[in-house]
Design a protein around this motif. Sequence first.
Motif, PDB file in Angstrom:
ATOM      1  N   UNK A   6     -11.806  -4.802   0.345  1.00 48.16           N
ATOM      2  CA  UNK A   6     -11.053  -5.177   0.911  1.00 48.16           C
ATOM      3  C   UNK A   6     -11.124  -6.116   2.731  1.00 48.16           C
ATOM      4  N   UNK A   7     -12.126  -5.531   3.113  1.00 49.23           N
ATOM      5  CA  UNK A   7     -11.779  -6.207   4.125  1.00 49.23           C
ATOM      6  C   UNK A   7     -12.707  -7.652   4.031  1.00 49.23           C
ATOM      7  N   UNK A   8     -13.997  -7.700   3.212  1.00 52.09           N
ATOM      8  CA  UNK A   8     -14.279  -9.014   3.035  1.00 52.09           C
ATOM      9  C   UNK A   8     -13.638 -10.005   2.475  1.00 52.09           C
ATOM     10  N   UNK A   9     -12.396  -9.655   1.379  1.00 48.90           N
ATOM     11  CA  UNK A   9     -11.219 -10.272   1.114  1.00 48.90           C
ATOM     12  C   UNK A   9     -10.242 -11.079   2.175  1.00 48.90           C
ATOM     13  N   UNK A  17      -8.330  -0.024  -5.999  1.00 45.15           N
ATOM     14  CA  UNK A  17      -9.577  -0.662  -6.856  1.00 45.15           C
ATOM     15  C   UNK A  17      -9.217  -1.729  -7.323  1.00 45.15           C
ATOM     16  N   UNK A  18     -10.422  -2.525  -8.221  1.00 46.12           N
ATOM     17  CA  UNK A  18     -10.855  -3.691  -8.816  1.00 46.12           C
ATOM     18  C   UNK A  18      -9.737  -3.883  -9.211  1.00 46.12           C
ATOM     19  N   UNK A  19      -9.431  -5.134 -10.282  1.00 48.55           N
ATOM     20  CA  UNK A  19      -8.689  -4.670 -11.746  1.00 48.55           C
ATOM     21  C   UNK A  19      -9.412  -5.063 -12.655  1.00 48.55           C
ATOM     22  N   UNK A  20      -9.498  -5.183 -13.735  1.00 47.22           N
ATOM     23  CA  UNK A  20      -9.897  -4.456 -14.977  1.00 47.22           C
ATOM     24  C   UNK A  20     -10.915  -5.337 -14.982  1.00 47.22           C
ATOM     25  N   UNK A  21     -10.640  -6.859 -15.369  1.00 46.26           N
ATOM     26  CA  UNK A  21     -10.749  -8.449 -15.631  1.00 46.26           C
ATOM     27  C   UNK A  21     -11.478  -8.853 -14.625  1.00 46.26           C
ATOM     28  N   UNK A  22     -12.507  -9.880 -14.755  1.00 45.41           N
ATOM     29  CA  UNK A  22     -13.297 -10.500 -13.709  1.00 45.41           C
ATOM     30  C   UNK A  22     -12.304 -11.270 -12.749  1.00 45.41           C
ATOM     31  N   UNK A  23     -13.196 -11.256 -11.433  1.00 43.11           N
ATOM     32  CA  UNK A  23     -12.327 -11.499 -10.287  1.00 43.11           C
ATOM     33  C   UNK A  23     -13.198 -11.540  -9.594  1.00 43.11           C
ATOM     34  N   UNK A  24     -12.526 -12.541  -8.586  1.00 47.12           N
ATOM     35  CA  UNK A  24     -13.386 -13.373  -7.220  1.00 47.12           C
ATOM     36  C   UNK A  24     -14.190 -11.906  -6.745  1.00 47.12           C
ATOM     37  N   UNK A  25     -13.218 -10.543  -5.898  1.00 42.19           N
ATOM     38  CA  UNK A  25     -13.605  -9.428  -5.845  1.00 42.19           C
ATOM     39  C   UNK A  25     -14.703  -8.709  -5.829  1.00 42.19           C
ATOM     40  N   UNK A  26     -15.150  -8.971  -7.773  1.00 43.37           N
ATOM     41  CA  UNK A  26     -16.341  -8.500  -8.256  1.00 43.37           C
ATOM     42  C   UNK A  26     -17.736  -8.676  -6.811  1.00 43.37           C
ATOM     43  N   UNK A  27     -17.435 -10.317  -6.316  1.00 41.89           N
ATOM     44  CA  UNK A  27     -18.287 -10.488  -5.691  1.00 41.89           C
ATOM     45  C   UNK A  27     -18.312  -9.897  -3.710  1.00 41.89           C
ATOM     46  N   UNK A  28     -17.293  -8.945  -4.061  1.00 42.62           N
ATOM     47  CA  UNK A  28     -17.034  -8.724  -2.028  1.00 42.62           C
ATOM     48  C   UNK A  28     -17.241  -6.888  -2.259  1.00 42.62           C
ATOM     49  N   UNK A  29     -18.070  -6.502  -3.215  1.00 42.82           N
ATOM     50  CA  UNK A  29     -18.055  -5.038  -3.434  1.00 42.82           C
ATOM     51  C   UNK A  29     -17.628  -3.877  -2.926  1.00 42.82           C
ATOM     52  N   UNK A  30     -17.737  -2.364  -3.395  1.00 46.59           N
ATOM     53  CA  UNK A  30     -16.912  -1.551  -3.778  1.00 46.59           C
ATOM     54  C   UNK A  30     -15.887  -1.645  -2.358  1.00 46.59           C
ATOM     55  N   UNK A  31     -15.727  -0.945  -3.293  1.00 49.77           N
ATOM     56  CA  UNK A  31     -13.928   0.192  -2.899  1.00 49.77           C
ATOM     57  C   UNK A  31     -14.633   0.659  -1.408  1.00 49.77           C
ATOM     58  N   UNK A  32     -14.062   0.605   0.151  1.00 46.11           N
ATOM     59  CA  UNK A  32     -12.870  -0.206   0.130  1.00 46.11           C
ATOM     60  C   UNK A  32     -13.534  -1.759   1.154  1.00 46.11           C
ATOM     61  N   UNK A  33     -14.645  -1.612   1.205  1.00 45.70           N
ATOM     62  CA  UNK A  33     -14.988  -2.726   1.875  1.00 45.70           C
ATOM     63  C   UNK A  33     -14.475  -4.181   1.521  1.00 45.70           C
ATOM     64  N   UNK A  57       0.428  -1.323  -0.204  1.00 45.99           N
ATOM     65  CA  UNK A  57       0.025  -0.014   0.049  1.00 45.99           C
ATOM     66  C   UNK A  57       1.072   1.114  -0.006  1.00 45.99           C
ATOM     67  N   UNK A  58       1.528   1.427   0.981  1.00 47.94           N
ATOM     68  CA  UNK A  58       2.899   1.988   1.041  1.00 47.94           C
ATOM     69  C   UNK A  58       3.748   2.694  -0.546  1.00 47.94           C
TER      70      UNK A  58
END
Length: 251
Positions: A215-218, A197-213, A182-183
Amino acid sequence: MNFDSFFARRHETDFSMFSPSHWAALAVVALVCLVLFWSRFALRSRPSLRRFVKLLLVFVLLFSEAGLHVWYFSQGIWKKESSLPLELCGITLLLSVIMLLTRSRRLYFFLYFAGIGGAFIALLTPNLVYPYPHFRFLLFFTAHGAIILASLYMTWVEGYRPTWRSLFFTMLCLNLVAACVYAANSLLGSNYMFLAHKPGTFSVLDYFGPYPYYLLVEEGFAFILFLLMYLLFFRLPLRSALRDRRRSRIL
């Protein structure tokens, strides 16, 4: 297919997730893992063969990382904002090399969970645009498959085992790594480990909600994944084996 289309930056079609070529690549990785598992006893009893396999894994890992940078430079697209090995799989790839060469147990504790877990998710949902048989496609699946194989080698051949403490040790290390990345992102204006932010391609992060939430779900997703990796492959089989031994003594 000529060399230009194999190696060039431009491509006519994009990678398609769960396409036949994707399934084939996953099947090859799974097959190599099975071969390693079936060969574990032969490798344990033959030090020279064991050394060869270990050095082969080191070579494949280093070749994958070096090949990626050679491709970046050859296409004139190497950038500090996106080309440094600061993604989780880039970090675990380099640490896997050190683990294999030094037989570090601490690195194994981290890489069994973060290396296998991270590479497994990456293989299922690749952040990739180049289809088969492009160089980047082959390099991607080779690198991530080798990350998994490195920790499986240490498990099945060298006899290393994760522990309850190593699970929490991995979570602590992951957060420390994320803080450092992050630094670096703040200094470079980058998005390594998708912390900005999320990657431009589909990923499992797409199911985890918007930024920054997300990151916590991840964080929770990673813990559950690591917990399942420990319970299914070590804790439960160990309990079953101990129970069978007790029954055999009673009989």
